[in-house]
Design a protein around this motif. Structure first.
Motif, PDB file in Angstrom:
ATOM      1  N   PRO A   1       0.828  -1.195   0.130  1.00  0.00           N
ATOM      2  CA  PRO A   1       0.153  -0.078   0.032  1.00  0.00           C
ATOM      3  C   PRO A   1       0.871   1.288  -0.054  1.00  0.00           C
ATOM      4  CG  PRO A   1      -0.908  -1.580   1.605  1.00  0.00           C
ATOM      5  CD  PRO A   1       0.513  -2.171   1.219  1.00  0.00           C
ATOM      6  N   LEU A   2       1.826   1.127   0.686  1.00  0.00           N
ATOM      7  CA  LEU A   2       2.759   2.534   0.845  1.00  0.00           C
ATOM      8  C   LEU A   2       3.370   2.761  -0.622  1.00  0.00           C
ATOM      9  CD1 LEU A   2       4.769   2.484   4.102  1.00  0.00           C
ATOM     10  CD2 LEU A   2       3.245   4.159   3.439  1.00  0.00           C
ATOM     11  N   ILE A   3       4.064   1.558  -1.240  1.00  0.00           N
ATOM     12  CA  ILE A   3       4.568   1.801  -2.516  1.00  0.00           C
ATOM     13  C   ILE A   3       3.647   2.168  -3.562  1.00  0.00           C
ATOM     14  CG2 ILE A   3       5.908   0.236  -4.314  1.00  0.00           C
ATOM     15  CD1 ILE A   3       6.616  -1.715  -2.028  1.00  0.00           C
ATOM     16  N   LEU A   4       2.472   1.567  -3.559  1.00  0.00           N
ATOM     17  CA  LEU A   4       1.589   1.887  -4.777  1.00  0.00           C
ATOM     18  C   LEU A   4       1.052   3.361  -4.621  1.00  0.00           C
ATOM     19  CD1 LEU A   4      -0.453  -1.424  -5.341  1.00  0.00           C
ATOM     20  CD2 LEU A   4       1.175  -0.514  -6.784  1.00  0.00           C
ATOM     21  N   SER A   5       0.416   3.578  -3.290  1.00  0.00           N
ATOM     22  CA  SER A   5       0.052   4.957  -3.260  1.00  0.00           C
ATOM     23  C   SER A   5       1.103   6.136  -3.376  1.00  0.00           C
ATOM     24  CB  SER A   5      -0.574   5.118  -1.745  1.00  0.00           C
ATOM     25  OG  SER A   5       0.175   5.026  -0.827  1.00  0.00           O
ATOM     26  N   ASN A   6       2.150   6.127  -2.638  1.00  0.00           N
ATOM     27  CA  ASN A   6       3.351   6.935  -3.142  1.00  0.00           C
ATOM     28  C   ASN A   6       3.693   7.071  -4.306  1.00  0.00           C
ATOM     29  OD1 ASN A   6       3.485   8.579  -0.396  1.00  0.00           O
ATOM     30  ND2 ASN A   6       3.549   6.338   0.120  1.00  0.00           N
ATOM     31  N   ALA A   7       4.093   5.692  -5.180  1.00  0.00           N
ATOM     32  CA  ALA A   7       4.281   5.993  -6.500  1.00  0.00           C
ATOM     33  C   ALA A   7       3.596   6.905  -7.184  1.00  0.00           C
ATOM     34  CB  ALA A   7       4.682   4.725  -7.104  1.00  0.00           C
ATOM     35  N   ILE A   8       2.184   6.508  -7.227  1.00  0.00           N
ATOM     36  CA  ILE A   8       1.156   7.323  -7.981  1.00  0.00           C
ATOM     37  C   ILE A   8       1.041   8.573  -7.565  1.00  0.00           C
ATOM     38  CG2 ILE A   8      -1.099   7.198  -8.494  1.00  0.00           C
ATOM     39  CD1 ILE A   8      -1.440   4.418  -8.063  1.00  0.00           C
ATOM     40  N   ILE A   9       1.170   9.210  -6.144  1.00  0.00           N
ATOM     41  CA  ILE A   9       1.046  10.417  -5.845  1.00  0.00           C
ATOM     42  C   ILE A   9       2.235  11.002  -6.068  1.00  0.00           C
ATOM     43  CG2 ILE A   9       0.925  12.028  -3.674  1.00  0.00           C
ATOM     44  CD1 ILE A   9      -0.789   9.756  -2.595  1.00  0.00           C
ATOM     45  N   LEU A  10       3.521  10.420  -6.350  1.00  0.00           N
ATOM     46  CA  LEU A  10       4.618  10.987  -6.621  1.00  0.00           C
ATOM     47  C   LEU A  10       4.350  11.424  -8.140  1.00  0.00           C
ATOM     48  CD1 LEU A  10       7.624  11.939  -6.041  1.00  0.00           C
ATOM     49  CD2 LEU A  10       8.410   9.866  -6.765  1.00  0.00           C
ATOM     50  N   VAL A  11       3.815  10.835  -9.034  1.00  0.00           N
ATOM     51  CA  VAL A  11       3.644  10.923 -10.383  1.00  0.00           C
ATOM     52  C   VAL A  11       2.704  12.366 -10.425  1.00  0.00           C
ATOM     53  CG1 VAL A  11       2.310  10.242 -12.661  1.00  0.00           C
ATOM     54  CG2 VAL A  11       3.971   8.881 -11.402  1.00  0.00           C
ATOM     55  N   PHE A  12       1.666  12.330  -9.612  1.00  0.00           N
ATOM     56  CA  PHE A  12       0.665  13.436  -9.666  1.00  0.00           C
ATOM     57  C   PHE A  12       1.184  14.880  -9.083  1.00  0.00           C
ATOM     58  CE2 PHE A  12      -3.199  10.410  -8.676  1.00  0.00           C
ATOM     59  CZ  PHE A  12      -3.329  10.252 -10.272  1.00  0.00           C
ATOM     60  N   THR A  13       2.015  14.815  -8.094  1.00  0.00           N
ATOM     61  CA  THR A  13       3.095  16.080  -7.462  1.00  0.00           C
ATOM     62  C   THR A  13       3.765  16.500  -8.816  1.00  0.00           C
ATOM     63  OG1 THR A  13       4.429  14.698  -6.259  1.00  0.00           O
ATOM     64  CG2 THR A  13       2.397  15.553  -5.280  1.00  0.00           C
ATOM     65  N   ILE A  14       4.689  15.477  -9.104  1.00  0.00           N
ATOM     66  CA  ILE A  14       5.613  16.033 -10.332  1.00  0.00           C
ATOM     67  C   ILE A  14       4.889  16.472 -11.250  1.00  0.00           C
ATOM     68  CG2 ILE A  14       7.360  15.161 -12.012  1.00  0.00           C
ATOM     69  CD1 ILE A  14       8.286  13.303  -9.705  1.00  0.00           C
ATOM     70  N   SER A  15       3.486  15.953 -11.856  1.00  0.00           N
ATOM     71  CA  SER A  15       2.738  16.780 -12.875  1.00  0.00           C
ATOM     72  C   SER A  15       2.282  17.902 -12.501  1.00  0.00           C
ATOM     73  CB  SER A  15       1.463  15.670 -13.083  1.00  0.00           C
ATOM     74  OG  SER A  15       1.862  14.522 -13.532  1.00  0.00           O
ATOM     75  N   ILE A  16       1.998  18.120 -11.441  1.00  0.00           N
ATOM     76  CA  ILE A  16       1.472  19.385 -10.983  1.00  0.00           C
ATOM     77  C   ILE A  16       3.041  20.351 -10.724  1.00  0.00           C
ATOM     78  CG2 ILE A  16       0.934  20.898  -8.814  1.00  0.00           C
ATOM     79  CD1 ILE A  16      -1.002  18.224  -8.301  1.00  0.00           C
ATOM     80  N   LEU A  17       3.945  20.154 -10.462  1.00  0.00           N
ATOM     81  CA  LEU A  17       5.106  20.746 -10.376  1.00  0.00           C
ATOM     82  C   LEU A  17       5.547  21.145 -12.024  1.00  0.00           C
ATOM     83  CD1 LEU A  17       7.426  19.120  -7.937  1.00  0.00           C
ATOM     84  CD2 LEU A  17       6.957  21.456  -8.071  1.00  0.00           C
TER      85      LEU A  17
END
Length: 83
Positions: A60-76
């Motif tokens: 759960p930590l791996i999947l959620s943070n990998a996807i959220i990292l993609v989202f936050t980098i997209s926003i950046l």
């Protein structure tokens, strides 16, 4: 209730919560009110949570943070692109 189930539900909800900001930034090209510094710190923290999840082999930590990292980098990316 299984702890993994709770982890997956929490991960799904927090991951999905980023989608509206990514979609809005992409569609409107408006990111003026988004703090670049905040998202830099946030992306760094999320990356470290991802590393932590990998070290623990916690799916759960791996999947959620990998996807959220993609989202936050997209926003950046949108923040820099549409500045």
């Amino acid at each position: 209730m299984d702890a993994s189930f709770v982890g997956f539900v929490a991960a799904a909800i927090t991951t999905i919560s980023w989608m509206p900001q990514v979609i809005k930034s992409w569609k409107t090209h408006k990111t003026r009110d988004i703090s670049l510094i905040t998202y830099l710190f946030l992306s760094t923290g999320i990356f470290l949570w991802l590393v932590y999840g990998l070290l623990l082999k916690d799916l759960p930590l791996i999947l959620s943070n990998a996807i959220i990292l993609v989202f936050t980098i997209s926003i950046l990316f949108f923040k820099v692109k549409y500045k």
